[in-house]
Design a protein around this motif. Structure first.
Motif, PDB file in Angstrom:
ATOM      1  N   ALA A 205     -36.235 -26.922  29.078  1.00 34.12           N
ATOM      2  CA  ALA A 205     -34.965 -27.572  28.741  1.00 34.12           C
ATOM      3  C   ALA A 205     -34.924 -27.816  27.244  1.00 34.12           C
ATOM      4  CB  ALA A 205     -34.825 -28.897  29.484  1.00 34.12           C
ATOM      5  N   ARG A 206     -33.754 -27.565  26.690  1.00 33.24           N
ATOM      6  CA  ARG A 206     -33.542 -27.860  25.272  1.00 33.24           C
ATOM      7  C   ARG A 206     -32.213 -28.581  25.157  1.00 33.24           C
ATOM      8  NH1 ARG A 206     -35.955 -25.179  20.934  1.00 33.24           N
ATOM      9  NH2 ARG A 206     -37.338 -23.416  21.386  1.00 33.24           N
ATOM     10  N   LYS A 207     -32.126 -29.474  24.192  1.00 35.28           N
ATOM     11  CA  LYS A 207     -30.849 -30.158  24.002  1.00 35.28           C
ATOM     12  C   LYS A 207     -29.814 -29.234  23.376  1.00 35.28           C
ATOM     13  CE  LYS A 207     -32.222 -34.951  23.919  1.00 35.28           C
ATOM     14  NZ  LYS A 207     -32.288 -36.171  23.109  1.00 35.28           N
ATOM     15  N   GLY A 208     -28.548 -29.537  23.639  1.00 35.32           N
ATOM     16  CA  GLY A 208     -27.461 -28.857  22.950  1.00 35.32           C
ATOM     17  C   GLY A 208     -27.305 -29.466  21.567  1.00 35.32           C
ATOM     18  N   VAL A 209     -26.810 -28.675  20.633  1.00 36.78           N
ATOM     19  CA  VAL A 209     -26.749 -29.106  19.240  1.00 36.78           C
ATOM     20  C   VAL A 209     -25.346 -28.945  18.692  1.00 36.78           C
ATOM     21  CG1 VAL A 209     -27.786 -28.812  16.955  1.00 36.78           C
ATOM     22  CG2 VAL A 209     -29.094 -28.172  18.984  1.00 36.78           C
ATOM     23  N   GLY A 210     -24.883 -29.943  17.966  1.00 32.75           N
ATOM     24  CA  GLY A 210     -23.595 -29.835  17.287  1.00 32.75           C
ATOM     25  C   GLY A 210     -23.697 -30.281  15.850  1.00 32.75           C
ATOM     26  N   GLU A 211     -22.814 -29.733  15.035  1.00 32.23           N
ATOM     27  CA  GLU A 211     -22.741 -30.174  13.637  1.00 32.23           C
ATOM     28  C   GLU A 211     -21.310 -30.568  13.351  1.00 32.23           C
ATOM     29  OE1 GLU A 211     -24.256 -27.591  10.465  1.00 32.23           O
ATOM     30  OE2 GLU A 211     -25.610 -26.808  12.010  1.00 32.23           O
ATOM     31  N   GLY A 311     -15.908 -29.635  12.942  1.00 32.95           N
ATOM     32  CA  GLY A 311     -17.185 -29.208  13.524  1.00 32.95           C
ATOM     33  C   GLY A 311     -17.098 -29.088  15.030  1.00 32.95           C
ATOM     34  N   SER A 312     -18.233 -28.785  15.643  1.00 31.88           N
ATOM     35  CA  SER A 312     -18.243 -28.579  17.085  1.00 31.88           C
ATOM     36  C   SER A 312     -19.670 -28.607  17.603  1.00 31.88           C
ATOM     37  CB  SER A 312     -17.609 -27.231  17.427  1.00 31.88           C
ATOM     38  OG  SER A 312     -18.414 -26.200  16.877  1.00 31.88           O
ATOM     39  N   ILE A 313     -19.787 -28.602  18.921  1.00 30.30           N
ATOM     40  CA  ILE A 313     -21.104 -28.418  19.542  1.00 30.30           C
ATOM     41  C   ILE A 313     -21.351 -26.920  19.577  1.00 30.30           C
ATOM     42  CG2 ILE A 313     -22.449 -28.722  21.642  1.00 30.30           C
ATOM     43  CD1 ILE A 313     -21.373 -31.515  21.704  1.00 30.30           C
ATOM     44  N   ASN A 314     -22.316 -26.483  18.768  1.00 26.50           N
ATOM     45  CA  ASN A 314     -22.531 -25.058  18.518  1.00 26.50           C
ATOM     46  C   ASN A 314     -23.428 -24.420  19.567  1.00 26.50           C
ATOM     47  OD1 ASN A 314     -24.998 -23.483  16.728  1.00 26.50           O
ATOM     48  ND2 ASN A 314     -22.974 -22.550  16.855  1.00 26.50           N
ATOM     49  N   ARG A 315     -24.486 -25.115  19.958  1.00 22.36           N
ATOM     50  CA  ARG A 315     -25.388 -24.569  20.980  1.00 22.36           C
ATOM     51  C   ARG A 315     -25.297 -25.433  22.228  1.00 22.36           C
ATOM     52  NH1 ARG A 315     -29.312 -20.975  18.395  1.00 22.36           N
ATOM     53  NH2 ARG A 315     -29.364 -21.448  16.194  1.00 22.36           N
ATOM     54  N   PRO A 316     -24.946 -24.817  23.361  1.00 22.45           N
ATOM     55  CA  PRO A 316     -24.928 -25.601  24.590  1.00 22.45           C
ATOM     56  C   PRO A 316     -26.358 -25.990  24.952  1.00 22.45           C
ATOM     57  CG  PRO A 316     -24.675 -23.274  25.083  1.00 22.45           C
ATOM     58  CD  PRO A 316     -24.651 -23.401  23.586  1.00 22.45           C
ATOM     59  N   ALA A 345     -42.076 -28.354  29.104  1.00 22.55           N
ATOM     60  CA  ALA A 345     -41.613 -29.449  28.253  1.00 22.55           C
ATOM     61  C   ALA A 345     -40.113 -29.333  28.045  1.00 22.55           C
ATOM     62  CB  ALA A 345     -42.327 -29.390  26.899  1.00 22.55           C
ATOM     63  N   ALA A 346     -39.483 -30.481  27.867  1.00 20.26           N
ATOM     64  CA  ALA A 346     -38.077 -30.534  27.464  1.00 20.26           C
ATOM     65  C   ALA A 346     -38.054 -30.967  26.010  1.00 20.26           C
ATOM     66  CB  ALA A 346     -37.320 -31.547  28.318  1.00 20.26           C
ATOM     67  N   VAL A 347     -37.359 -30.222  25.160  1.00 18.62           N
ATOM     68  CA  VAL A 347     -37.396 -30.534  23.730  1.00 18.62           C
ATOM     69  C   VAL A 347     -35.998 -30.753  23.159  1.00 18.62           C
ATOM     70  CG1 VAL A 347     -39.592 -29.353  23.324  1.00 18.62           C
ATOM     71  CG2 VAL A 347     -37.458 -28.086  23.114  1.00 18.62           C
ATOM     72  N   GLY A 348     -35.957 -31.405  21.997  1.00 19.27           N
ATOM     73  CA  GLY A 348     -34.675 -31.737  21.381  1.00 19.27           C
ATOM     74  C   GLY A 348     -34.091 -30.605  20.556  1.00 19.27           C
ATOM     75  N   GLY A 349     -34.946 -29.710  20.071  1.00 22.30           N
ATOM     76  CA  GLY A 349     -34.481 -28.633  19.199  1.00 22.30           C
ATOM     77  C   GLY A 349     -33.794 -27.531  19.977  1.00 22.30           C
ATOM     78  N   GLY A 350     -32.875 -26.827  19.332  1.00 23.06           N
ATOM     79  CA  GLY A 350     -32.163 -25.728  19.986  1.00 23.06           C
ATOM     80  C   GLY A 350     -32.740 -24.389  19.576  1.00 23.06           C
ATOM     81  N   SER A 351     -32.453 -23.344  20.378  1.00 27.86           N
ATOM     82  CA  SER A 351     -32.828 -21.973  20.007  1.00 27.86           C
ATOM     83  C   SER A 351     -31.763 -21.044  20.580  1.00 27.86           C
ATOM     84  CB  SER A 351     -34.209 -21.595  20.560  1.00 27.86           C
ATOM     85  OG  SER A 351     -34.104 -21.101  21.884  1.00 27.86           O
TER      86      SER A 351
END
Ligand code: ZN
Length: 400
Positions: A205-211, A311-316, A345-351
């Motif tokens: 799991a990875r968090k979604g990321v927005g800028e 801006g927007s949420i770029n990575r779901p 692991a579940a991490v905060g970074g996106g890929s």
């Protein structure tokens, strides 16, 4: 060029047992390190097209030497992204199967010239250098896993597509479409980003990321002569930042960080302009719309100031779906053949795995190297972990 040294086993030989396979890859450890070193010593910052293109062309010839068919996806602003297709001989039954997608990136966050202060070197069993962990070692693992499978089977047991993007570290805006379309054509996606922590857990799991950027427009005035006439954009921005901080909900996995602020012109002027760049993380896609709405509906505290949010949420988010869990279980099975308890692991970074998981394609991330210090001066990988990481990848290519 791992193919030149990989000894071909007679085709009548049964598949070597897992211990033999691990021994085989351990014997190739130095070659894997050499491959990684070669890639690290070609600097490839996302923002330098010429260098990134050079990296892509070296990678293309490495994969072509293993029989892959390379295709460049041209970009005018960034380096070219590289797709390599491996198709088993048409007589093989497996030739009609859908490919598995091995996903990675060949850009790094390090500006040109970094190698001068941060040379690629071995120290205490670790290999150091810019981008070694994130993720040039991951690309080398792809090469050596493919070469090993070819040596063991006399050819790849299934179609494999490798996709290495050039703009991952700057948001993957250009490559995203290609990544998603290759994922849709595949049976699953294995992402060779680094494993989590020094135990090398895979990422389920990875968090979604927005800028986002909030711009505040105030009204300028002389701070000494007309202080009452001004409406400070800086003061308004400060109050908005406090309001933004209240959108954090760590228990639900939502974080909002006012990361960079700008504003004002001189000390004796009431500021007319100020802005803040905001990083947003979410755990589940259903959180996106509500958070987006909250960000866009902030109201000015000072009625004379104007707000503009872009801006927007770029990575779901990459959510731990049934498809993700299935891949993780397979990886655990492969690892257990070596007596290795592979963690998740579940991490905060996106890929880029966020994109492929976001469109519903089973994705397992963090299959790359083990190490620490990604994006930092002490970035390194643990050399002794390389053989079993390569074996895990080879086993996954067979099993998925
Ligand atoms: Zn990365």
């Amino acid at each position: 060029m791992p193919n030149k040294t990989a000894k071909k086993m007679p085709s009548s030989a049964t598949r070597p047992a897992w211990a033999d396979r691990l021994r085989y890859l351990s014997e190739h450890q130095n070659l894997i390190v050499q491959t990684i070193r070669k890639f690290v010593e070609i600097e490839s910052p996302s923002d330098n097209k010429q260098s990134a293109d050079r990296m892509a062309s070296v990678l293309a010839s490495e994969f072509e030497a293993l029989g892959g068919h390379a295709k460049l996806h041209r970009s005018s602003d960034f380096g070219d992204s590289l797709q390599i297709d491996f198709v088993p001989p048409s007589r093989a039954q497996s030739a009609n199967r859908r490919p598995i997608l091995l996903l990675g990136h060949h850009d790094t966050v390090y500006p040109l010239g970094t190698l001068a202060n941060m040379p690629c070197k071995v120290e205490n069993g670790n290999l150091h250098g810019p981008g070694v962990l994130d993720m040039k070692a991951g690309i080398a693992l792809m090469l050596h896993a493919i070469a090993a499978l070819q040596a063991w089977h006399g050819g790849l047991p299934r179609p494999v597509t490798v996709f290495l993007v050039s703009d991952e570290e700057v948001g993957s805006h250009y490559s995203r479409k290609v990544t998603e379309s290759l994922a849709r054509e595949s049976d699953g996606v294995l992402v060779l980003e680094p494993g989590a922590g020094l135990r090398g857990a895979v990422k389920t799991a990875r968090k979604g990321v927005g800028e986002f950027t909030l711009q505040v427009q105030g009204i300028a005035a002389h701070a000494g002569l007309d202080p009452g006439k001004g409406h400070s954009a800086i003061l308004e921005l400060s109050r908005q930042i406090v309001a933004l901080s209240k959108l954090n909900n760590l228990r639900q996995g939502i974080s909002v960080n006012a990361g960079v602020i700008q504003g004002g012109t001189r000390t004796n002027v009431v500021a007319a302009e100020a802005s803040v760049a905001i990083d947003v993380r979410i755990k589940a896609m259903h959180q996106a719309a509500a958070l987006d709405r909250k960000l866009r509906s902030l109201k000015p505290f000072d009625k004379h100031c104007k707000l503009k949010m872009t801006g927007s949420i770029n990575r779901p988010p990459m959510e731990r779906t049934a498809g993700v869990v299935k891949l993780y279980k397979k990886a655990q099975e492969v690892a257990s053949q070596l007596g290795w308890k592979l963690e998740e692991a579940a991490v905060g970074g996106g890929s880029d795995g966020n994109f492929t998981a976001g469109i519903g394609v089973p994705t397992l991330d963090g299959l790359g190297a083990v190490g620490a210090g990604a994006h930092a001066i002490h970035e390194y990988i643990v050399i002794s972990e390389l053989p079993r990481r390569a074996l895990l990848l080879a086993g996954m290519i067979e099993a998925v």
